[in-house]
Design a protein around this motif. Structure first.
Motif, mmCIF file in Angstrom:
data_model
loop_
_atom_site.group_PDB
_atom_site.id
_atom_site.type_symbol
_atom_site.label_atom_id
_atom_site.label_comp_id
_atom_site.label_asym_id
_atom_site.label_seq_id
_atom_site.Cartn_x
_atom_site.Cartn_y
_atom_site.Cartn_z
ATOM 1 N N SER A 163 0.849 -1.187 0.000
ATOM 2 C CA SER A 163 0.000 0.000 0.000
ATOM 3 C C SER A 163 0.884 1.236 0.000
ATOM 4 O O SER A 163 1.737 1.391 0.875
ATOM 5 C CB SER A 163 -0.926 0.012 1.229
ATOM 6 N N TYR A 179 -2.832 3.653 -3.216
ATOM 7 C CA TYR A 179 -2.841 2.564 -4.194
ATOM 8 C C TYR A 179 -2.464 1.297 -3.446
ATOM 9 O O TYR A 179 -1.406 1.227 -2.808
ATOM 10 C CB TYR A 179 -1.859 2.815 -5.336
ATOM 11 N N ASP A 180 -3.325 0.287 -3.508
ATOM 12 C CA ASP A 180 -3.122 -0.953 -2.778
ATOM 13 C C ASP A 180 -3.117 -2.122 -3.751
ATOM 14 O O ASP A 180 -3.949 -2.178 -4.664
ATOM 15 C CB ASP A 180 -4.243 -1.159 -1.745
ATOM 16 N N MET A 181 -2.199 -3.064 -3.539
ATOM 17 C CA MET A 181 -2.127 -4.247 -4.389
ATOM 18 C C MET A 181 -1.997 -5.490 -3.517
ATOM 19 O O MET A 181 -1.132 -5.558 -2.644
ATOM 20 C CB MET A 181 -0.952 -4.156 -5.355
ATOM 21 N N GLU A 188 -4.005 -11.356 -8.651
ATOM 22 C CA GLU A 188 -3.559 -10.028 -8.230
ATOM 23 C C GLU A 188 -4.724 -9.047 -8.342
ATOM 24 O O GLU A 188 -5.351 -8.924 -9.396
ATOM 25 C CB GLU A 188 -2.398 -9.558 -9.108
ATOM 26 N N SER A 190 -6.203 -4.965 -7.093
ATOM 27 C CA SER A 190 -5.693 -3.639 -6.734
ATOM 28 C C SER A 190 -6.835 -2.700 -6.408
ATOM 29 O O SER A 190 -7.979 -2.887 -6.821
ATOM 30 C CB SER A 190 -4.855 -3.055 -7.880
#
Length: 268
Positions: A163, A179-181, A188, A190
């Protein structure tokens, strides 16, 4: 929350929510609408000359600054919490300290299952948070930027989350972005989340937040967007009223959903 000694603090928090799933008459899994009280935090903090040690059922370090940048937990969860990228509390131990002025580091080792489940396997979750700047923009002016990284081993590939976030507060304005992944094996997903709050006049604020969630599945197109906008009225005696509109739209062109709500908060 309390103090038993100059360097020891403890915190116990109970929460109420709907945490169970039931099967309806058609065999579909739905949420149990009954409210359940549960223990969310039972945390001890010990302050040393090297930093602060936290242990017990502790608040995790993966979402707190981002939630403060948004500022309205009573209206909606943070993007990480809402989309289940991380639990908000877990059993484990943590260490945090200021490295230099305005630069804070936090490291935690926790079970990984969250506060609603016991330890289910032999693996643990490790998370690192590094934040520069003011971490409570919902209360103070300033700015921040930071990054969170967490990893948890599994029987196959580890589960990882990153993050990156930032925020600003000043001149009656508060802005937040993140922005989070999340990576689970070959999957995956996001999140992009941006929010803004503006103080119109004393005790009246306008706010808006927009989330984009995508699991990068171009075949099933499970992505969705979430918009929430409204006005906050800060009344006397700690009461806040927040009428708002929420619109959820979908990548697969399903009909969007619109809701109108009024959220309340009472502080005492």
């Amino acid at each position: 929350t309390g103090d038993n000694a100059e360097n020891i603090n403890y915190k116990i928090i109970f929460d109420v929510g709907r945490i169970n799933k039931i099967v309806d008459t058609e065999g579909k899994a739905t949420e149990d609408t009954r409210l359940v009280a549960f223990l969310k935090k039972a945390q001890i903090d010990y302050k040393t000359s090297f930093g602060k040690v936290s242990m017990g059922l502790i608040g995790t370090n993966t979402y707190g600054v981002q939630e403060n940048n948004w500022g309205y937990r009573f209206i909606e969860q943070s993007a990480i919490d809402k989309n289940k990228f991380s639990s908000t509390a877990d059993i484990g131990i943590g260490f945090s300290r200021s490295l230099i002025d305005n630069l804070n580091m936090s490291l935690q080792v926790v079970n990984g299952e969250g506060f609603k489940q016991p330890q289910l396997d032999k693996y643990h979750k490790i998370s690192l948070n590094t934040t520069y700047g003011e971490r409570r923009l919902n209360n103070n002016d300033g700015y921040n930027t930071g990054i969170v990284y967490s990893t948890e081993a599994t029987d196959s590939d580890p589960t990882n989350m990153i993050s990156a976030f930032g925020g600003f507060a000043g001149m009656c304005l508060r802005l937040g972005a993140e922005y989070d992944m999340l990576t689970k094996g070959d999957t995956e997903s996001s999140i992009i989340s941006v929010s803004a709050n503006y103080g119109i006049i004393d005790n009246i604020d306008a706010y808006v937040r927009y989330d984009i969630w995508d699991d990068n599945d171009s075949v099933n197109k499970n992505g969705k967007n979430y918009l929430i906008a409204g006005v906050l009225f800060n009344c006397d005696n700690g009461l806040s009223l927040a009428p708002n509109m929420r619109i959820e739209s979908f990548e697969n062109d399903s009909d969007s959903k619109t809701e109108y709500k009024i959220n309340f908060q009472f502080k005492f």
